[in-house]
Design a protein around this motif. Structure first.
Motif, PDB file in Angstrom:
ATOM      1  N   MET A   1      30.980 -63.832   2.738  1.00 49.96           N
ATOM      2  CA  MET A   1      30.087 -63.077   3.591  1.00 49.96           C
ATOM      3  C   MET A   1      30.610 -62.505   5.094  1.00 49.96           C
ATOM      4  O   MET A   1      30.261 -61.508   5.153  1.00 49.96           O
ATOM      5  CB  MET A   1      28.497 -63.887   3.924  1.00 49.96           C
ATOM      6  N   MET A   2      31.179 -63.530   5.724  1.00 57.99           N
ATOM      7  CA  MET A   2      31.847 -63.138   7.043  1.00 57.99           C
ATOM      8  C   MET A   2      32.835 -61.931   6.879  1.00 57.99           C
ATOM      9  O   MET A   2      32.752 -60.970   7.681  1.00 57.99           O
ATOM     10  CB  MET A   2      32.506 -64.014   7.770  1.00 57.99           C
ATOM     11  N   VAL A   3      33.566 -62.062   5.664  1.00 56.67           N
ATOM     12  CA  VAL A   3      34.506 -60.839   5.398  1.00 56.67           C
ATOM     13  C   VAL A   3      33.719 -59.710   5.196  1.00 56.67           C
ATOM     14  O   VAL A   3      34.222 -58.580   5.595  1.00 56.67           O
ATOM     15  CB  VAL A   3      35.371 -61.202   4.289  1.00 56.67           C
ATOM     16  N   LEU A   4      32.764 -59.648   4.372  1.00 59.71           N
ATOM     17  CA  LEU A   4      31.919 -58.550   4.293  1.00 59.71           C
ATOM     18  C   LEU A   4      31.452 -57.874   5.279  1.00 59.71           C
ATOM     19  O   LEU A   4      31.355 -56.764   5.653  1.00 59.71           O
ATOM     20  CB  LEU A   4      30.676 -58.884   3.015  1.00 59.71           C
ATOM     21  N   GLU A   5      30.778 -58.760   6.375  1.00 59.61           N
ATOM     22  CA  GLU A   5      30.333 -58.324   7.423  1.00 59.61           C
ATOM     23  C   GLU A   5      31.500 -57.686   8.366  1.00 59.61           C
ATOM     24  O   GLU A   5      31.170 -56.594   9.106  1.00 59.61           O
ATOM     25  CB  GLU A   5      29.586 -59.498   8.486  1.00 59.61           C
ATOM     26  N   LEU A   6      32.506 -58.250   8.545  1.00 59.47           N
ATOM     27  CA  LEU A   6      33.571 -57.698   9.054  1.00 59.47           C
ATOM     28  C   LEU A   6      33.908 -56.395   8.526  1.00 59.47           C
ATOM     29  O   LEU A   6      34.261 -55.306   9.239  1.00 59.47           O
ATOM     30  CB  LEU A   6      34.711 -58.528   9.129  1.00 59.47           C
ATOM     31  N   SER A   7      34.019 -56.204   7.290  1.00 60.43           N
ATOM     32  CA  SER A   7      34.399 -54.806   6.743  1.00 60.43           C
ATOM     33  C   SER A   7      33.304 -53.974   6.916  1.00 60.43           C
ATOM     34  O   SER A   7      33.690 -52.666   7.189  1.00 60.43           O
ATOM     35  CB  SER A   7      34.532 -55.052   4.898  1.00 60.43           C
ATOM     36  N   TRP A   8      32.073 -54.323   6.679  1.00 54.61           N
ATOM     37  CA  TRP A   8      31.037 -53.505   6.995  1.00 54.61           C
ATOM     38  C   TRP A   8      31.037 -52.677   8.566  1.00 54.61           C
ATOM     39  O   TRP A   8      30.930 -51.574   8.675  1.00 54.61           O
ATOM     40  CB  TRP A   8      29.585 -54.278   6.868  1.00 54.61           C
ATOM     41  N   ALA A   9      31.267 -53.816   9.508  1.00 51.13           N
ATOM     42  CA  ALA A   9      31.414 -53.272  10.986  1.00 51.13           C
ATOM     43  C   ALA A   9      32.551 -52.460  11.278  1.00 51.13           C
ATOM     44  O   ALA A   9      32.438 -51.557  11.941  1.00 51.13           O
ATOM     45  CB  ALA A   9      31.382 -54.597  11.906  1.00 51.13           C
ATOM     46  N   ALA A  10      33.365 -52.669  10.484  1.00 50.11           N
ATOM     47  CA  ALA A  10      34.951 -52.037  10.769  1.00 50.11           C
ATOM     48  C   ALA A  10      34.527 -50.378  10.193  1.00 50.11           C
ATOM     49  O   ALA A  10      34.999 -49.543  10.770  1.00 50.11           O
ATOM     50  CB  ALA A  10      36.186 -52.558  10.153  1.00 50.11           C
ATOM     51  N   SER A  11      34.022 -50.453   8.932  1.00 51.47           N
ATOM     52  CA  SER A  11      33.689 -49.026   8.586  1.00 51.47           C
ATOM     53  C   SER A  11      32.305 -48.318   8.948  1.00 51.47           C
ATOM     54  O   SER A  11      32.634 -47.109   9.013  1.00 51.47           O
ATOM     55  CB  SER A  11      33.554 -49.389   7.021  1.00 51.47           C
ATOM     56  N   MET A  12      31.406 -49.025   9.414  1.00 46.80           N
ATOM     57  CA  MET A  12      30.408 -48.337   9.649  1.00 46.80           C
ATOM     58  C   MET A  12      30.134 -48.263  11.332  1.00 46.80           C
ATOM     59  O   MET A  12      29.333 -47.559  11.650  1.00 46.80           O
ATOM     60  CB  MET A  12      29.314 -48.895   9.050  1.00 46.80           C
ATOM     61  N   GLY A  13      30.687 -49.177  11.836  1.00 50.16           N
ATOM     62  CA  GLY A  13      30.173 -49.320  13.425  1.00 50.16           C
ATOM     63  C   GLY A  13      31.190 -48.624  14.324  1.00 50.16           C
ATOM     64  O   GLY A  13      32.525 -48.103  13.748  1.00 50.16           O
ATOM     65  N   ASP A  14      30.957 -48.364  15.461  1.00 53.35           N
ATOM     66  CA  ASP A  14      31.769 -47.647  16.225  1.00 53.35           C
ATOM     67  C   ASP A  14      32.134 -48.465  17.566  1.00 53.35           C
ATOM     68  O   ASP A  14      32.875 -48.185  18.349  1.00 53.35           O
ATOM     69  CB  ASP A  14      31.213 -46.346  16.897  1.00 53.35           C
ATOM     70  N   VAL A  15      31.960 -49.634  17.487  1.00 47.52           N
ATOM     71  CA  VAL A  15      32.227 -50.593  18.471  1.00 47.52           C
ATOM     72  C   VAL A  15      33.458 -51.596  18.342  1.00 47.52           C
ATOM     73  O   VAL A  15      33.900 -52.087  19.258  1.00 47.52           O
ATOM     74  CB  VAL A  15      30.980 -51.600  18.920  1.00 47.52           C
ATOM     75  N   GLY A  16      34.201 -51.369  17.185  1.00 58.91           N
ATOM     76  CA  GLY A  16      35.117 -52.444  16.968  1.00 58.91           C
ATOM     77  C   GLY A  16      35.138 -53.231  15.751  1.00 58.91           C
ATOM     78  O   GLY A  16      33.982 -53.734  15.673  1.00 58.91           O
ATOM     79  N   PRO A  17      36.212 -53.406  15.087  1.00 54.25           N
ATOM     80  CA  PRO A  17      35.984 -54.569  13.860  1.00 54.25           C
ATOM     81  C   PRO A  17      35.683 -56.039  14.380  1.00 54.25           C
ATOM     82  O   PRO A  17      35.191 -56.803  13.428  1.00 54.25           O
ATOM     83  CB  PRO A  17      37.350 -54.411  13.253  1.00 54.25           C
ATOM     84  N   TRP A  18      35.902 -56.304  15.728  1.00 54.31           N
ATOM     85  CA  TRP A  18      35.648 -57.737  15.937  1.00 54.31           C
ATOM     86  C   TRP A  18      34.483 -57.867  16.742  1.00 54.31           C
ATOM     87  O   TRP A  18      34.263 -59.128  17.126  1.00 54.31           O
ATOM     88  CB  TRP A  18      36.937 -58.012  17.043  1.00 54.31           C
ATOM     89  N   ARG A  19      33.629 -56.877  16.768  1.00 51.82           N
ATOM     90  CA  ARG A  19      32.398 -57.480  17.420  1.00 51.82           C
ATOM     91  C   ARG A  19      31.656 -58.365  16.613  1.00 51.82           C
ATOM     92  O   ARG A  19      30.751 -59.172  17.586  1.00 51.82           O
ATOM     93  CB  ARG A  19      31.436 -56.125  17.429  1.00 51.82           C
ATOM     94  N   VAL A  20      31.578 -58.390  15.454  1.00 52.72           N
ATOM     95  CA  VAL A  20      30.733 -59.388  14.720  1.00 52.72           C
ATOM     96  C   VAL A  20      31.236 -60.819  14.865  1.00 52.72           C
ATOM     97  O   VAL A  20      30.388 -61.829  15.330  1.00 52.72           O
ATOM     98  CB  VAL A  20      30.691 -59.350  13.241  1.00 52.72           C
ATOM     99  N   THR A  21      32.458 -60.962  15.068  1.00 49.26           N
ATOM    100  CA  THR A  21      33.044 -62.218  15.399  1.00 49.26           C
ATOM    101  C   THR A  21      32.873 -62.739  16.739  1.00 49.26           C
ATOM    102  O   THR A  21      32.519 -63.890  17.192  1.00 49.26           O
ATOM    103  CB  THR A  21      34.547 -62.311  15.166  1.00 49.26           C
ATOM    104  N   GLN A  22      32.689 -61.837  17.870  1.00 50.11           N
ATOM    105  CA  GLN A  22      32.402 -62.218  19.135  1.00 50.11           C
ATOM    106  C   GLN A  22      30.946 -62.431  19.078  1.00 50.11           C
ATOM    107  O   GLN A  22      30.682 -63.557  19.956  1.00 50.11           O
ATOM    108  CB  GLN A  22      32.743 -60.619  20.053  1.00 50.11           C
ATOM    109  N   LEU A  23      30.091 -61.680  18.572  1.00 51.11           N
ATOM    110  CA  LEU A  23      28.726 -62.319  18.681  1.00 51.11           C
ATOM    111  C   LEU A  23      28.396 -63.449  17.890  1.00 51.11           C
ATOM    112  O   LEU A  23      27.678 -64.238  18.594  1.00 51.11           O
ATOM    113  CB  LEU A  23      27.553 -60.965  17.943  1.00 51.11           C
ATOM    114  N   THR A  24      29.287 -63.653  16.834  1.00 55.84           N
ATOM    115  CA  THR A  24      28.929 -64.926  16.195  1.00 55.84           C
ATOM    116  C   THR A  24      29.266 -66.069  17.150  1.00 55.84           C
ATOM    117  O   THR A  24      28.938 -67.304  17.273  1.00 55.84           O
ATOM    118  CB  THR A  24      29.577 -64.964  14.594  1.00 55.84           C
TER     119      THR A  24
END
Length: 140
Positions: A1-24
């Motif tokens: 699930m973490m990989v899916l979240e990283l992929s989602w964040a990288a493709s849909m977000g504008d804050v950068g691909p590592w934001r989810v890892t920082q928040l977690t």
């Protein structure tokens, strides 16, 4: 699930691909340790802590789904497992991103349909996986 979240964040977000890892990782390391760095910057420690935190929470959640299915005496019934798993995933989302944000306000940043759907999928996979494994055990 973490990989899916990283992929989602990288493709849909504008804050950068590592934001989810920082928040977690901030759940374990504290917000001061992780949230000041740019979201486009890779940090092995932050990623490792985020993965460990996510896996521990996922394992705990998987045990909780198994306990619920056992408690309602519906182990082995896939329809029930799907309903319980989907509801459990939705509940995790509500608790994490709407209730616990009182203590971890930065987590509100991850609210949205994508995160909700990923949590429902997690609950479904955990419940159906447990049901499948319990059926195999009984047949052996």
């Amino acid at each position: 699930m973490m990989v899916l979240e990283l992929s989602w964040a990288a493709s849909m977000g504008d804050v950068g691909p590592w934001r989810v890892t920082q928040l977690t990782a901030a759940l374990t390391m504290g917000s001061e340790a992780t949230l000041g760095a740019p979201a486009s910057q890779f940090n092995l420690t932050v990623v490792a802590v985020a993965l460990a935190t996510h896996y521990v929470l996922g394992i705990f959640s998987g045990f909780a789904v198994a306990w619920i299915l056992t408690a309602i005496h519906r182990v082995g019934k896939f329809g029930v497992a799907e309903a319980v798993g989907g509801a459990f995933g939705a509940s995790i989302y509500i608790v994490n991103f709407h209730i616990l944000t009182a203590w971890a306000p930065w987590f509100a940043e991850l609210r949205g349909w994508g995160t909700f759907i990923l949590h429902v999928i997690f609950g479904l996979v955990a419940a159906v996986g447990y049901t499948w494994m319990s059926r195999r055990e009984r047949l052996a």
